[in-house]
Write an enzyme that holds these catalytic residues in place. Structure first.
Site, PDB file in Angstrom:
ATOM      1  CE  LYS A  48      26.955   9.895  39.054  1.00  0.00           C
ATOM      2  NZ  LYS A  48      27.004   9.869  37.578  1.00  0.00           N
ATOM      3  CD  GLN A  92      25.272   7.848  34.990  1.00  0.00           C
ATOM      4  OE1 GLN A  92      25.068   8.714  35.828  1.00  0.00           O
ATOM      5  NE2 GLN A  92      26.454   7.273  34.857  1.00  0.00           N
ATOM      6  CG  ASP A 115      28.745  14.557  34.403  1.00  0.00           C
ATOM      7  OD1 ASP A 115      29.255  14.252  35.492  1.00  0.00           O
ATOM      8  OD2 ASP A 115      28.009  13.800  33.745  1.00  0.00           O
TER       9      ASP A 115
END
Ligand code: NDP
Length: 282
Positions: A48, A92, A115
């Site tokens: 990412k 994460q 997200d």
């Protein structure tokens, strides 16, 4: 059989974002929070971060040892929520077991939740409101399908009902909207006669987390197959999907490879959400 080249489609999306980011009047910032040393998580954050530098988003990675307290993480998130240089915050997952993941997800300001996991953004998805953030993997899958065939009226069978993939994907593809309007069946570990269900699919999406779970016998010839799975198998070097690719590919009309299918699209949608956040925040 034709391959759906997620890597190529994602790369085109990233190129179009680069152009917009170059013209954006200020730097765009994305913060990653990583707790512990889960090897897969480290690899995902690395990928990412690489995408950020490719398209000109400034990323910061905050790493914490596995025994970090939840309070400490929540404190960091509340500082990032207030930081004007940060447009997106990504924790994460999975977090170590002593964390309450929902509580952590809820602590991210919804307007920086790139997200798309915050209950506000999930709720907006359910209601079809356009001003939230769509979760990246489901949105990436929708984009892959949009590049491949019209899905209106098609029967989509999704195997897997997690909060990050299957469930939001079912909502997204059944919206009364262009690029959706599918008839969706959401199957899971308690579904009876799974094979009979999957055989009725025009589009079959596997988000199970079991290597090569979807066998040839479960797939109708001519079906479009999307493999979300990313599995590491002992004594195999390459990552393995949830679909038995070698057996299913010859009878599918379209199929995504692993790697190079859904994975790159997830990252592209994260980048798109981050630019969207910066644009909304001004
Ligand atoms: P979860 O483990 O959270 O969910 C798995 C789902 O599969 C559950 O709903 C479970 O059912 C169902 N399932 C498990 N076993 C069976 C079975 N035997 N028959 C039918 N259904 C079954 O996984 P995730 O959704 O987080 O991830 C799924 C896969 O996708 C993983 O391989 C993951 O690594 C990958 N992934 C890939 C991403 C990408 O960017 N490409 C992003 C996110 C995930 P039940 O609910 O009943 O337990």
């Amino acid at each position: 059989m034709k391959l759906i080249d997620g890597k190529k489609i994602a790369s085109e999306i990233l190129d179009s974002l680069t152009h917009k980011i170059e013209q954006f009047p200020r730097k765009i910032g994305l913060a990653f929070l990583l707790v512990g040393e889960n090897q897969a998580s480290l690899a995902y954050v690395r990928m990412k971060k690489k995408a950020c530098s490719r398209i000109g988003i400034q990323s910061i990675v905050k790493e914490y040892p596995a025994d970090t307290s939840q309070e400490e993480l929540l404190k960091e998130i509340s500082q990032l929520n207030l930081d004007p240089q940060i447009d997106g915050i990504l924790v994460q997952l999975p977090l170590p077991a002593h964390f309450d993941t929902l509580r952590v997800t809820r602590s991210i300001a919804p307007e920086k939740d790139v997200d798309g996991f915050h209950p506000i953004n999930m709720g907006k998805l359910l209601l079809g409101e356009a001003d939230g953030f769509l979760p990246c993997t489901p949105h990436g899958i929708q984009q892959l399908l949009a590049h491949t065939l019209p899905i209106e009226g098609k029967h989509v069978v999704i195997v897997g009902r997690s909060n990050i993939v299957g469930k939001p994907l079912a909502v997204l593809l059944s919206q009364k909207k262009k690029g959706a309007n599918a008839t969706v069946t959401l199957a899971h570990s308690q579904s009876k006669n799974l094979s009979e269900i999957t055989q009725t699919a025009d589009i079959l999406i596997a988000a199970i987390g079991q290597p090569r779970f979807i066998k040839k016998e479960m797939v109708r010839p001519g079906c479009v197959v999307i493999d979300v799975g990313i599995n590491r198998v002992q004594n195999e070097e390459k990552l393995v999907g949830d679909v038995d690719f070698d057996a299913v590919a010859p009878i599918a009309s379209w199929i995504t490879p692993v790697p190079g299918g859904v994975g790159p699209m997830t990252i592209a949608m994260l980048m798109q959400n981050t630019l969207e956040s910066a644009t909304r925040r001004g």
